[in-house]
Motif scaffolding. Structure first.
Motif, short mmCIF file in Angstrom:
data_model
loop_
_atom_site.label_atom_id
_atom_site.label_comp_id
_atom_site.label_asym_id
_atom_site.label_seq_id
_atom_site.Cartn_x
_atom_site.Cartn_y
_atom_site.Cartn_z
N ARG A 68 0.85 -1.19 0.00
CA ARG A 68 0.00 0.00 0.00
C ARG A 68 0.89 1.24 0.00
O ARG A 68 1.67 1.46 0.93
CB ARG A 68 -0.94 0.00 1.20
N TYR A 70 1.46 5.27 -0.08
CA TYR A 70 0.94 6.61 0.25
C TYR A 70 1.83 7.63 -0.46
O TYR A 70 3.06 7.59 -0.34
CB TYR A 70 0.98 6.83 1.76
N LYS A 96 -3.28 6.06 -1.46
CA LYS A 96 -3.70 7.28 -0.76
C LYS A 96 -2.75 8.38 -1.19
O LYS A 96 -1.55 8.17 -1.30
CB LYS A 96 -3.64 7.07 0.76
N TYR A 133 -1.09 7.92 9.14
CA TYR A 133 -1.24 6.77 8.24
C TYR A 133 -0.28 5.60 8.51
O TYR A 133 -0.15 4.72 7.67
CB TYR A 133 -1.07 7.24 6.79
N ASP A 135 -0.67 3.09 10.24
CA ASP A 135 -1.36 1.80 10.30
C ASP A 135 -2.11 1.47 9.01
O ASP A 135 -2.70 0.40 8.89
CB ASP A 135 -2.35 1.79 11.47
N GLU A 136 -2.08 2.40 8.03
CA GLU A 136 -2.82 2.19 6.79
C GLU A 136 -1.93 1.82 5.61
O GLU A 136 -2.32 1.04 4.75
CB GLU A 136 -3.62 3.45 6.42
N CYS A 137 -0.74 2.42 5.55
CA CYS A 137 0.16 2.19 4.41
C CYS A 137 1.52 1.73 4.92
O CYS A 137 1.90 2.00 6.07
CB CYS A 137 0.31 3.47 3.59
#
Length: 318
Positions: A68, A70, A96, A133, A135-137
């Motif tokens: 992922r 960003y 993102k 971010y 924990d997201e990317c």
């Protein structure tokens, strides 16, 4: 008259000695504490296609979903034309993306950093990114508004790289003893490197906001100095044949160079077919690149890539 001339010469000499001493002290300061983190610069390559083909379909799908990216785009109001082009083209392919601006701009959404200093902008953007971010990317691409990036090629390059390891990747340049990733070609950090950077920026002695004592260093060099204290070192990204994939020039400029140096192999001599970035593009060239990369296909040719990188659900992706 002789006395005045002598005094002037003495002043010049003393001033020169002072500058040399301060510069030496500056180098001592940069080098302090890095002895335990000796690291030779090396090149890292994209995976071989055979390695990918050896994976099961399930493993390929899992890998493609796990990466992922960003995207951080640093912009200023003067960059509105490029800003619009990046927003309308390649940035849609990031998982993102956010634009970090030197000030609030009503035309486009952005995170206002309230500074014109590029190093301070970079520091703030990275810090905000990590806090929001982490924990997201797991991979983070920082680019300037004149850069065009092919995110799918970046994901392929990162396929077998572990983001829990401290990666700092791009087009490396050597400046004295410092090896750094040139910001013009884009800078990629793994989540581990971003975590380390978010900590070192709190140390004003080793990673000062104001940079050098006499000469102000460019932001990409200052990033390398700060990361060096954390044991993170620049690595040059190449394809499986050893060609650079992060480019600090436009396709046009690289083709012109190839016509001079490799007139019999202009295309092969120009760039990697797995290139990730090109730089120095005008807004209209961004759209030309978008057409060439994502739209134009020669009829009768099929593309049987082993992996497919799908956009996140609900994204505005070509």
């Amino acid at each position: 008259m002789m006395s005045e001339s002598s005094s002037f010469v003495k002043g010049v000499v003393l001033g020169g000695v002072f500058c040399v001493l301060v510069t030496l002290l500056g180098h001592m300061k940069i080098g302090h504490g890095t002895k335990a983190h000796r690291h030779e610069h090396h090149h890292i390559q994209a995976p071989n296609k055979e390695d990918v083909l050896s994976l099961s379909e399930g493993e390929r799908m899992e890998l493609s979903k796990s990466i992922r990216v960003y995207c951080i785009i640093l912009v200023k109001p003067k960059d509105l034309g490029h800003w619009a082009a990046v927003r309308e083209t390649w940035s849609k392919h990031c998982d993102k993306v956010e634009f970090y601006s030197s000030e609030n701009v009503k035309v486009f959404d952005s995170v206002a950093l309230n500074t014109n200093d590029m190093w301070v902008m970079m520091r703030k953007a990275y810090k905000i990114t990590y806090e929001r971010y982490k924990d997201e990317c797991n991979w983070f691409l920082l680019a300037y508004p004149t850069t065009f990036a092919i995110i799918e090629n970046l994901k392929y390059f990162l396929l077998k790289k572990d983001p829990s390891q401290p990666f700092y990747i791009g087009h490396t340049v050597k400046s004295g003893d410092l090896e750094y990733v040139d910001g013009e070609g884009g800078i990629v950090l793994s989540i581990e490197s971003l975590r380390r950077f978010s900590r070192i920026v709190e140390d004003s002695d080793r990673c000062p906001e104001q940079g050098g004592m006499i000469w102000k260093l460019a932001e990409d060099k200052q990033l390398a100095i700060c990361l060096k204290y954390t044991g993170v070192f620049a690595e040059n990204a190449e394809d499986s044949e050893g060609r650079d994939v992060f480019n600090t020039k436009s396709v046009n400029a690289l083709i012109k160079e190839a016509m001079s140096t490799h007139p019999q192999q202009v295309v092969d001599g120009c760039c990697s077919d797995m290139a990730i970035t090109f730089s120095g593009l005008a807004p209209n060239h961004m759209h030309v690149m978008m057409y060439g990369v994502y739209r134009l296909r020669p009829y009768g040719h099929t593309y049987n890539d082993a992996l497919v990188f799908l956009p996140p659900p609900g994204s505005d992706n070509d």
